[in-house]
Scaffold this active site. Sequence first.
Site, PDB file in Angstrom:
ATOM      1  N   CYS A 387     -72.157  30.113 -47.808  1.00 14.38           N
ATOM      2  CA  CYS A 387     -71.461  30.165 -46.523  1.00 14.38           C
ATOM      3  C   CYS A 387     -71.288  31.620 -46.089  1.00 14.38           C
ATOM      4  CB  CYS A 387     -70.138  29.398 -46.614  1.00 14.38           C
ATOM      5  SG  CYS A 387     -69.614  28.770 -45.015  1.00 14.38           S
ATOM      6  N   HIS A 513     -71.707  24.180 -48.601  1.00 15.98           N
ATOM      7  CA  HIS A 513     -70.961  24.411 -49.848  1.00 15.98           C
ATOM      8  C   HIS A 513     -71.440  23.481 -50.965  1.00 15.98           C
ATOM      9  CE1 HIS A 513     -67.856  27.218 -48.432  1.00 15.98           C
ATOM     10  NE2 HIS A 513     -68.047  26.617 -47.271  1.00 15.98           N
ATOM     11  N   GLU A 515     -71.062  23.747 -54.058  1.00 14.34           N
ATOM     12  CA  GLU A 515     -70.152  23.696 -55.222  1.00 14.34           C
ATOM     13  C   GLU A 515     -69.338  22.409 -55.277  1.00 14.34           C
ATOM     14  OE1 GLU A 515     -69.840  25.678 -52.587  1.00 14.34           O
ATOM     15  OE2 GLU A 515     -67.751  26.196 -52.127  1.00 14.34           O
TER      16      GLU A 515
HETATM   17  N1  GLN Z   1     -65.907  32.747 -42.042  1.00 16.91           N
HETATM   18  C1  GLN Z   1     -67.209  32.170 -41.986  1.00 16.91           C
HETATM   19  C2  GLN Z   1     -67.336  31.139 -40.886  1.00 16.91           C
HETATM   20  O1  GLN Z   1     -66.362  30.633 -40.389  1.00 16.91           O
HETATM   21  C3  GLN Z   1     -67.601  31.561 -43.313  1.00 16.91           C
HETATM   22  C4  GLN Z   1     -66.757  30.396 -43.706  1.00 16.91           C
HETATM   23  C5  GLN Z   1     -66.922  30.028 -45.147  1.00 16.91           C
HETATM   24  O2  GLN Z   1     -67.423  30.807 -45.935  1.00 16.91           O
HETATM   25  N2  GLN Z   1     -66.460  28.873 -45.519  1.00 16.91           N
HETATM   26  O3  GLN Z   1     -68.428  30.809 -40.492  1.00 16.91           O
END
Ligand code: GLN
Length: 542
Positions: A387, A513, A515
């Site tokens: 992310c 994500h 994970e």
């Molecule tokens: N802050 C970034 C976004 O909103 C990444 C978010 C995250 O890593 N979950 O896109």
Amino acid sequence: MNKYIFVSGGVCSSLGKGVAASSIGALLEGRGLNVRIIKCDPYINVDAGTMSPYQHGEVYVTDDGAETDLDLGNYARFTRGVLSKANSITTGQVYDAVIRKEREGRFLGRCVQVIPHITDEIKSRITAAAKEDPDTDVVIVEIGGTVGDIESIPFLEAARQMIHECGRSNALSVHLTLIPEVAGGELKTKPTQHSVKAMQEMGIQPDILICRAPAMLDEATRRKIAQFCNVETEAVFTSYNIETIIYEVPLVFSKQGLDLVILKKMGVESRHADLDAWHSMMDRFRAQTGTVRIGIAGKYMELHDAYKSVYEALSHAGLACGVKVELTKIDTTPLEDGSRVKDILGGGSGGPHGILVPGGFGQRGINGMVNTARWARENKVPYFGICLGMQVMVIDWARHVLGWEDADSTEFNQATRHPVVSLLEEQEDVVNYGGTMRLGKSESAAEPGTRILAAYGVPRIFERHRHRYEFSNVYRGEMSGAGLKLAAFTPDGALVECVEWPDHPWGVGVQFHPEFKSRPTEAHPLFRDFVAAAKERALAET
Ligand code: GLN
């Protein structure tokens, strides 16, 4: 009819109620039952989405986009039961629903009270979750907090009513307590006796006690606890401190016959226990040789729970690759100006064999992460970006390969001339997403010849998102023209879901994500391949 198991805790918090509830789930699945685990959280927040990771650890995201307590991550790692919005019940949700109904006049002029209206709402949410999947046999309800807390009273009262209404063979109370050791090595049962008394005052007689203790309780202690707490001796279990990994807990409970006692009390015919996957996972744990050092460069490094699923997924990957994973937490603040990167990350033989940049929000530490990604790219150190960690790869590529020094995400710099990561709204060809968070499960399509395709083995990938910003489509041509591989897209091609570094042992960034879907018995393919690449580097070093 569904069977219910209410798991409560006494004496103090952090005894591992989530792991106990999950382990019971794993054992019942081993007996061929379909299990669903629900968490009742006594806080007034509607969900965990607005809480700082420092306050409450990681926000776990479900397929249907609920932002929940990290205990749901435990449920996902130990069991295969359905996890959705309905698995997380908070005081905030319950009051919100009851107050709405009151405003709509649905209580027909009655005075709205904690009992029965709040408790009814809790019960109806528990039964609705039980009914959501018709195959569910057993619903395990973990009640957050400690008996005696003001906040958990409505949840315990709802449990009491359900036990009364369903009958004891259909609804059990499992209570987790602490047996402390005082000077001289003596184990003390008094706090447990008081904790069970507090349960009895709530109208609940625990059927089963799980006692956290430094070592296995002897027969005499179990008998004493049983006698003072009104439970059978065979229903007093020990959750002793284990030296291996938490994933051994189901086996520790199974050895003591916890699943058999539960089945007997619920009147379920005993079936053969299949715990092969758990046994072979522990065999792999014992067979691990060597260590790989994985550096984590994240935003919330001080609190282990803030990246719990990431750390767990790395340990699963270690099990899959036959190697121990040693985590080193990298503070990116001193890496901000770039001058000390080599000293800190290079570290000769002590440096990381792989670097992972996990998710995060807000500007703090970003330039340090970009410099970390650059160092991993230039020094061919395996890198996994999740992310924010993928967005950081994109920013590094724009700044240091394309030479756009001010390149950034508009989350951190709205005035940049090269907004390589930006809000979806600003992208001309995406009209429907708005500026809101992208949450929950969606599909990605992996491109041929990529690491991500090699990892999953199939091009159709389903993972969960939680972010607002995206790789900006405006820069697709220039970024990939300079060699950055755009390795996966949404199926309609509208959004970039994965980038990879060319000519690099393993440099992969994903917008989702992974994970959240890794299990000890089945490591996530991306974590597995990342740790495998780091292992190669570690082997080359020796
Ligand atoms: N802050 C970034 C976004 O909103 C990444 C978010 C995250 O890593 N979950 O896109």
